[in-house]
Every structure is written in C-alpha cells, then in structure tokens.
Design a protein around this motif. Structure first.
Motif, PDB file in Angstrom:
ATOM      1  N   ARG A 244       0.780  -1.110   0.157  1.00  0.00           N
ATOM      2  CA  ARG A 244      -0.059  -0.244   0.097  1.00  0.00           C
ATOM      3  C   ARG A 244       0.926   1.287  -0.117  1.00  0.00           C
ATOM      4  O   ARG A 244       1.922   1.072   0.784  1.00  0.00           O
ATOM      5  CB  ARG A 244      -0.909   0.022   1.407  1.00  0.00           C
ATOM      6  CG  ARG A 244      -2.262  -0.629   1.172  1.00  0.00           C
ATOM      7  CD  ARG A 244      -2.909  -0.987   2.518  1.00  0.00           C
ATOM      8  NE  ARG A 244      -3.206   0.470   3.042  1.00  0.00           N
ATOM      9  CZ  ARG A 244      -4.019   0.710   4.046  1.00  0.00           C
ATOM     10  NH1 ARG A 244      -4.330  -0.638   4.644  1.00  0.00           N
ATOM     11  NH2 ARG A 244      -4.598   1.784   4.332  1.00  0.00           N
ATOM     12  N   GLU A 245       0.635   2.184  -0.842  1.00  0.00           N
ATOM     13  CA  GLU A 245       1.456   3.416  -0.982  1.00  0.00           C
ATOM     14  C   GLU A 245       1.768   4.331   0.286  1.00  0.00           C
ATOM     15  O   GLU A 245       2.770   4.676   0.723  1.00  0.00           O
ATOM     16  CB  GLU A 245       1.027   4.284  -2.154  1.00  0.00           C
ATOM     17  CG  GLU A 245       2.195   5.355  -2.694  1.00  0.00           C
ATOM     18  CD  GLU A 245       1.962   5.759  -3.976  1.00  0.00           C
ATOM     19  OE1 GLU A 245       1.634   4.818  -4.759  1.00  0.00           O
ATOM     20  OE2 GLU A 245       1.905   6.936  -4.257  1.00  0.00           O
ATOM     21  N   SER A 246       0.630   4.072   1.174  1.00  0.00           N
ATOM     22  CA  SER A 246       0.691   4.704   2.440  1.00  0.00           C
ATOM     23  C   SER A 246       1.565   4.174   3.334  1.00  0.00           C
ATOM     24  O   SER A 246       2.259   4.677   4.368  1.00  0.00           O
ATOM     25  CB  SER A 246      -0.282   4.926   3.083  1.00  0.00           C
ATOM     26  OG  SER A 246      -0.968   3.593   3.374  1.00  0.00           O
ATOM     27  N   LEU A 247       2.241   2.943   3.204  1.00  0.00           N
ATOM     28  CA  LEU A 247       3.254   2.352   3.861  1.00  0.00           C
ATOM     29  C   LEU A 247       4.723   2.771   3.661  1.00  0.00           C
ATOM     30  O   LEU A 247       5.566   2.535   4.202  1.00  0.00           O
ATOM     31  CB  LEU A 247       3.310   0.811   3.967  1.00  0.00           C
ATOM     32  CG  LEU A 247       1.912   0.279   4.151  1.00  0.00           C
ATOM     33  CD1 LEU A 247       1.730  -1.379   3.985  1.00  0.00           C
ATOM     34  CD2 LEU A 247       1.506   0.519   5.591  1.00  0.00           C
ATOM     35  N   ASP A 249       6.464   5.514   3.221  1.00  0.00           N
ATOM     36  CA  ASP A 249       7.120   6.625   3.852  1.00  0.00           C
ATOM     37  C   ASP A 249       7.779   5.919   5.191  1.00  0.00           C
ATOM     38  O   ASP A 249       9.263   6.167   5.175  1.00  0.00           O
ATOM     39  CB  ASP A 249       6.163   7.621   4.401  1.00  0.00           C
ATOM     40  CG  ASP A 249       7.100   8.718   4.838  1.00  0.00           C
ATOM     41  OD1 ASP A 249       7.869   9.188   4.430  1.00  0.00           O
ATOM     42  OD2 ASP A 249       6.529   9.461   5.968  1.00  0.00           O
ATOM     43  N   ASN A 250       7.119   5.102   5.802  1.00  0.00           N
ATOM     44  CA  ASN A 250       7.767   4.343   6.868  1.00  0.00           C
ATOM     45  C   ASN A 250       9.070   3.312   6.568  1.00  0.00           C
ATOM     46  O   ASN A 250       9.776   3.066   7.076  1.00  0.00           O
ATOM     47  CB  ASN A 250       6.736   3.665   7.806  1.00  0.00           C
ATOM     48  CG  ASN A 250       7.341   2.808   9.036  1.00  0.00           C
ATOM     49  OD1 ASN A 250       8.029   3.657   9.625  1.00  0.00           O
ATOM     50  ND2 ASN A 250       7.065   1.816   9.354  1.00  0.00           N
ATOM     51  N   TYR A 280       3.416  -7.268   8.836  1.00  0.00           N
ATOM     52  CA  TYR A 280       2.764  -6.185   8.907  1.00  0.00           C
ATOM     53  C   TYR A 280       1.342  -6.833   9.830  1.00  0.00           C
ATOM     54  O   TYR A 280       0.805  -7.710   9.438  1.00  0.00           O
ATOM     55  CB  TYR A 280       2.108  -5.617   7.825  1.00  0.00           C
ATOM     56  CG  TYR A 280       3.057  -4.682   7.120  1.00  0.00           C
ATOM     57  CD1 TYR A 280       3.414  -3.213   7.554  1.00  0.00           C
ATOM     58  CD2 TYR A 280       3.951  -4.989   5.835  1.00  0.00           C
ATOM     59  CE1 TYR A 280       4.103  -2.530   6.797  1.00  0.00           C
ATOM     60  CE2 TYR A 280       4.845  -4.416   5.484  1.00  0.00           C
ATOM     61  CZ  TYR A 280       4.992  -2.879   5.756  1.00  0.00           C
ATOM     62  OH  TYR A 280       5.713  -2.054   5.492  1.00  0.00           O
ATOM     63  N   THR A 284      -1.147  -1.979  10.636  1.00  0.00           N
ATOM     64  CA  THR A 284      -0.085  -1.719   9.719  1.00  0.00           C
ATOM     65  C   THR A 284       1.008  -1.481  10.167  1.00  0.00           C
ATOM     66  O   THR A 284       2.123  -0.689   9.740  1.00  0.00           O
ATOM     67  CB  THR A 284      -0.411  -0.581   8.691  1.00  0.00           C
ATOM     68  OG1 THR A 284      -0.665   0.552   9.199  1.00  0.00           O
ATOM     69  CG2 THR A 284      -1.794  -0.708   7.842  1.00  0.00           C
TER      70      THR A 284
END
Ligand code: AMP
Length: 341
Positions: A244-247, A249-250, A280, A284
C-alpha cells in the motif's frame, strides 16, 4: 577495470548478468558439481572450479581472483558456509561491509543492531522455561528457515527440539534462538544504500514460499493433528509484492534508520544491498524479525527491475546491476576504497 566475482549459488546469475550489462568481465567460483549448470550462461566469462566454497580463502583461489582484479559480491551462501573469521580472512576485496555479515549471523548482535535502528522487534525469549505464548525457534546464521519450528509451551519445545537433534540438524538448545511469533502479512523489504550518493534506494518487496509451513493451510486441521512431523520454514521460492502506498514513507524511514545504526555500530556501515524482514499486523505496524546485510535471493525475480526501480531508473535495473553500477561509479570517481572492505 575490475572484474566482478561471486559464488555459484543463491543469486549468482542475477549478479553476473548485471555485471555484464554494466560492461564488467565476470568470474564465478563454482563447485565442480554445478559446472554443467553455470556453463549454460554465456555472460559468465570465467569459472574457477572448486570442490568446496571454503577454498575461496585459500591462496590458489585468491591469486586467481587477484589476477582478474576481482571484487567479490557476498551473498547468503557465503554466510551459510563460512564462519565470520573465515570471511574476514578473505584477501579479495568484498563489496559492501564484510564485518556486518557477522552481525547478521549472530542472533544477539542482530537484535542489538535492530534495536539501535529503532525497529519494533518481536520479544526474544531467553529460556524455553519462559515460553508463555506462541514462539518461533530459529537456528543461527543464514539457515534459510530449515529446522525452524513453532512451540506454545516448554514441553512442546523440548519434544520438537529432540526431533531436530535426532535428525542431526541441531546439537542442542544453544543452536536455537526463541522469539515471539507474530501473525500477519510477511514482507521482505529490499534496499540499496549508496555511500557515494549518500542515498537510500528502495528496490522492491517479496514474499517467501516456505516448506513445509506454507503447505499446512491445504491440510484440514484434523489431519494436521494426526501428523507428528515438525514443519520447517525452508525457503523454496519467492514472489513479488507491492505495498500500500501509504506504507512507503515508513519503509524509507526504516531503511535510513538501519543505515544510520550500522554506521554507528559496525563501521563503515551498511553499504550496498540489504533487506529488512518482518510482518505487518492489522494496524499496519511492521514487526521486524530479521535483516540480511547483503543481497537477498528475493531480488532474483526483479532481473528486469521492480515496480519501485521503475520510479528511479529509466532502464531495467536489477539489484545485481545496481551493485555493478556502484562499482563503476566508484572506479570513475577513484573511490573504490569506500565501497569495499
Ligand atoms: P528468519 O531466518 O528470521 O528470516 O526466519 C525464517 C522464516 O521464519 C521467516 O521467513 C518467517 O516465515 C518466519 N519467522 C521468523 N521470525 C518470525 C516471527 N517472529 N514471527 C513470525 N514469523 C517469523
């Protein structure tokens, strides 16, 4: 110009094809039993035939590598088959940081480095007597998951440990490291850190297919209960994943923290390819149970690049090719010393 050498196993084809694409001559240290396999690939210029990979630190092999001005690319087979003292004794320049390979093989050092990198690491259990929930028992070194097992109590642990002792896979408790088991989506995050550019590149993600544990889901519970086998976590194959693209950054933050922690604890730090491995959960959160401080075989599927390398390169970029590109850049800038140990 240097030549690029590696051991004939693990990701040798990817590494040497990448080297050839970057214009290097290529050398394979090849066990005699695998000669027929590797002769099939025309991008391998020279084979140094050995009976055992341990010969790599012997003078005959070292002088052939020297003659070819070789830089050796380390991978899982080197760590699985050689003790750290033997790796340290290799005179041929090794790409990346050979000292950190010892931190990969030693579970306690590994844990220390992961804590320094501020990773969320599953709790380790210091004695089988302290098993209160599901734990995974893992062997030291790059065992590839072979001989690992799960246990929920000391009694279950003892029973499975004894089976492995009888099979000759371990000699006792000291060969095992116990860690809390975490369930979720397993992901193996592949990175490259360039000390020349001082920049981290996220290369791709894979998942692993592990035997026997992956096959268990196909067996009904009643049949599983009748089996006395100890299912292992032996890696058989890899397949691609996208996150998922939101992951993302981390993911970059974890990679950067790892590079920073390695520079502090294991100079000259984490140069080149590495992998952060974990799971995960439903929130998340990523629990990191492992790292590999060198190229992982999960990069083999991305010989033509991954979804993530496409964002960085307008050409197919495998990890093997990226390593060769780094060596080429270092040669041009007269900075080979920075990228080898
Ligand atoms: P490792 O040698 O640490 O990479 O572990 C081999 C395999 O065991 C992994 O690919 C996972 O399938 C599994 N594994 C290791 N540690 C854990 C953990 N703490 N929780 C869940 N699965 C794990």
């Amino acid at each position: 110009m240097a030549s690029i050498a590696t051991l004939g196993s693990h990701c040798a084809l990817q590494v040497l094809k990448g080297a050839k694409d970057e214009g290097f001559s290529t050398v394979l240290i090849c066990e005699k039993k695998r000669e027929r396999l590797y002769r099939r690939f025309k991008f391998i210029d020279k084979l140094i035939l050995v009976d055992s990979f341990l010969e790599i630190s012997e003078s005959k092999c070292e002088s052939l590598l020297k003659e070819n001005n070789s830089i050796l690319i380390p991978h899982g087979t080197l760590i699985a088959q050689m003790k750290q003292e033997q790796i340290e004794s290799i005179q041929t320049p090794i790409f990346g940081n050979k000292h950190i390979l010892g931190w990969e093989s030693d579970r306690l050092l590994k844990e220390q480095l992961m804590m320094e990198a501020k990773f969320d690491v599953p709790k380790s259990i210091s004695s089988p007597k302290e098993i209160e929930s599901l734990v995974i028992a893992k062997r030291h070194g790059a065992a590839g998951g072979k001989g690992y097992f799960l246990a929920s109590s000391e009694e279950e642990y003892n029973k499975k440990r004894d089976i492995l002792i009888n099979q000759g896979l371990i000699s006792g408790d000291n060969d095992l490291y116990l860690q809390e088991y975490h369930s979720g989506v397993l992901a193996y995050l592949q990175f490259f850190y360039s000390p020349l550019k001082k920049e981290i590149e996220f290369f791709g993600v894979d998942k692993r297919h592990e035997s026997d544990i992956d096959g268990l889901a196909r067996i009904p519970a009643e049949n599983q209960l009748k089996s006395s086998d100890v299912p292992s976590f032996n890696v058989i194959a890899n397949s691609p994943l996208v996150l998922r693209e939101s992951l993302l950054d981390n993911v970059y933050t974890m990679g950067e923290n790892f590079v920073e922690a390695s520079a502090k604890l294991v100079p000259p730090g984490m140069n080149g390819p590495f992998c952060i491995e974990g799971v995960y959960d439903q929130n998340t959160q990523f629990k990191v149970f492992e790292f590999s401080a060198r190229i992982v075989a999960g990069t083999n599927m991305y010989v033509n690049g991954s979804p993530y390398t496409t964002f960085m390169y307008n050409e197919p970029m495998s990890m093997g090719r990226r390593i060769a590109r780094e060596i080429k850049n270092a040669e041009e800038q007269n900075k080979i010393d920075i990228i080898v140990t």
